[in-house]
Scaffold this motif. Structure first.
Motif, PDB file in Angstrom:
ATOM      1  N   LEU A  85      -9.176   3.508  -0.387  1.00 22.39           N
ATOM      2  CA  LEU A  85      -8.185   2.551  -0.867  1.00 22.39           C
ATOM      3  C   LEU A  85      -8.574   2.033  -2.243  1.00 22.39           C
ATOM      4  CD1 LEU A  85      -7.860   0.480   2.438  1.00 22.39           C
ATOM      5  CD2 LEU A  85      -6.313   2.283   1.643  1.00 22.39           C
ATOM      6  N   THR A 126       0.829  -1.214   0.000  1.00 28.38           N
ATOM      7  CA  THR A 126       0.000   0.000   0.000  1.00 28.38           C
ATOM      8  C   THR A 126       0.857   1.254   0.000  1.00 28.38           C
ATOM      9  OG1 THR A 126      -1.771  -1.125   1.210  1.00 28.38           O
ATOM     10  CG2 THR A 126      -1.801   1.271   1.213  1.00 28.38           C
ATOM     11  N   GLU A 173      -1.699  -1.187  -3.956  1.00 27.53           N
ATOM     12  CA  GLU A 173      -2.857  -0.447  -3.453  1.00 27.53           C
ATOM     13  C   GLU A 173      -2.461   1.001  -3.218  1.00 27.53           C
ATOM     14  OE1 GLU A 173      -6.216  -1.685  -0.447  1.00 27.53           O
ATOM     15  OE2 GLU A 173      -4.431  -1.093   0.691  1.00 27.53           O
TER      16      GLU A 173
END
Length: 226
Positions: A153, A14, A141
Motif C-alpha cells: 500500500l 484506496t 492510496e
C-alpha cells in the motif's frame, strides 16, 4: 512487470490492483480488511485530511488488530517543483525496489482504467478529495494485492491551490502538470491466516452491513487490450 491483466477495485480512497489467479478467499479477506481499517481509522483519528499523521497510525494499528503483519514500511516527502533535483536514494524508491514494484507501469494501468470509467473518478472524488473554498486536498492510496495474501500500500497526500474536479483528478492520476509537495507513506503487510480465521466470518458480516449502510466499494474491470 505489467499490470494490464489486473482488475481494479476501489475501497474508499484506496485503488487496489488485483492480479489474476488470486484465491477468492484471499481477495475477500484483503477487501474486507481494507474497508474495516479505513472505518476504524476514521473512528479513532477523525478525517485523514484533518489529522493525517494520527490517521496513518490508527490505520496501521487497525491492520495489526486483524493480524496483518507489517514487514516493511517507508515515509517520504517528494517535491514536484520543476527545479527540484530528483533524489536517487529515497525511502520510497528503496521500498519500490525491495517490493519489485514498477511504479510507472502501475500508475499507467490505474490511469488507463480510470480514464475509461467516469464512475471510478466520481468514487475517488467522494472519498479521496476534499475541496474547501478555492483549495483542494487529495488523500489517495494505491495498492497491490499478492498471494498470501500480501498487501503493498502506498498513500499519497497533496494540497492544491485550486478545487479538484474529475478532470483534475484524472490529471493527478497521470502525474501530469503537478506541482507542490507529496507526502508519501508506503506499507507492506502479510496476513497471518491462522490468527485471522477466527475473525473472518464476523468481519465479513460486519462489512456487508456497512456496505449496505454506506457503499464504499466499486469494482472495475481489466484494461481492454488493443
Amino acid at each position: 512487470m505489467t499490470y494490464t491483466d489486473h482488475t481494479l477495485t476501489l475501497i474508499g480512497q484506496t485503488a487496489l490492483l488485483v492480479p489474476p489467479g488470486i484465491e477468492v478467499q484471499q481477495r475477500e479477506d484483503a477487501l474486507d480488511s481494507l474497508h474495516y481499517c479505513q472505518l476504524l481509522a476514521d473512528k479513532k483519528a477523525g478525517s485523514c485530511f484533518d489529522h493525517p499523521d494520527e490517521w496513518a497510525v490508527a490505520y496501521r494499528k487497525a491492520f495489526a488488530s486483524l493480524n496483518w503483519i507489517k514487514f516493511v514500511s517507508a515515509h517520504d516527502s517528494i517535491s514536484l517543483a520543476p527545479q527540484a533535483t530528483p533524489r536517487q536514494d529515497t525511502p520510497l524508491l528503496s521500498w519500490l525496489k525491495q517490493r519489485k514494484i514498477d511504479v510507472d507501469m502501475a500508475v499507467a494501468t490505474l490511469s488507463q482504467v480510470l480514464s475509461g470509467a467516469p464512475e471510478g473518478l466520481e468514487h475517488l472524488l467522494r472519498f479521496a478529495v476534499r475541496n474547501e473554498a478555492d483549495k483542494g486536498e487529495v488523500h489517495i492510496e494505491f495498492g497491490l494485492l499478492g498471494a498470501g495474501p500480501i498487501l503493498d500500500l502506498c498513500s499519497v497526500s497533496m494540497q492544491c491551490d485550486h478545487p479538484i474536479t474529475r478532470e483534475t483528478l484524472a490529471t493527478i492520476a497521470q502525474r501530469a502538470q503537478l506541482q507542490g509537495e507529496l507526502a508519501v507513506r508506503a506499507l507492506s503487510l502479510n496476513l497471518s491466516n491462522q490468527r485471522f480465521a477466527a475473525r473472518r466470518s464476523d468481519l465479513h458480516t460486519l462489512i456487508l452491513d456497512k456496505e449496505l449502510e454506506k457503499p464504499r466499494r466499486l469494482a472495475l474491470g481489466v484494461i481492454p487490450h488493443e
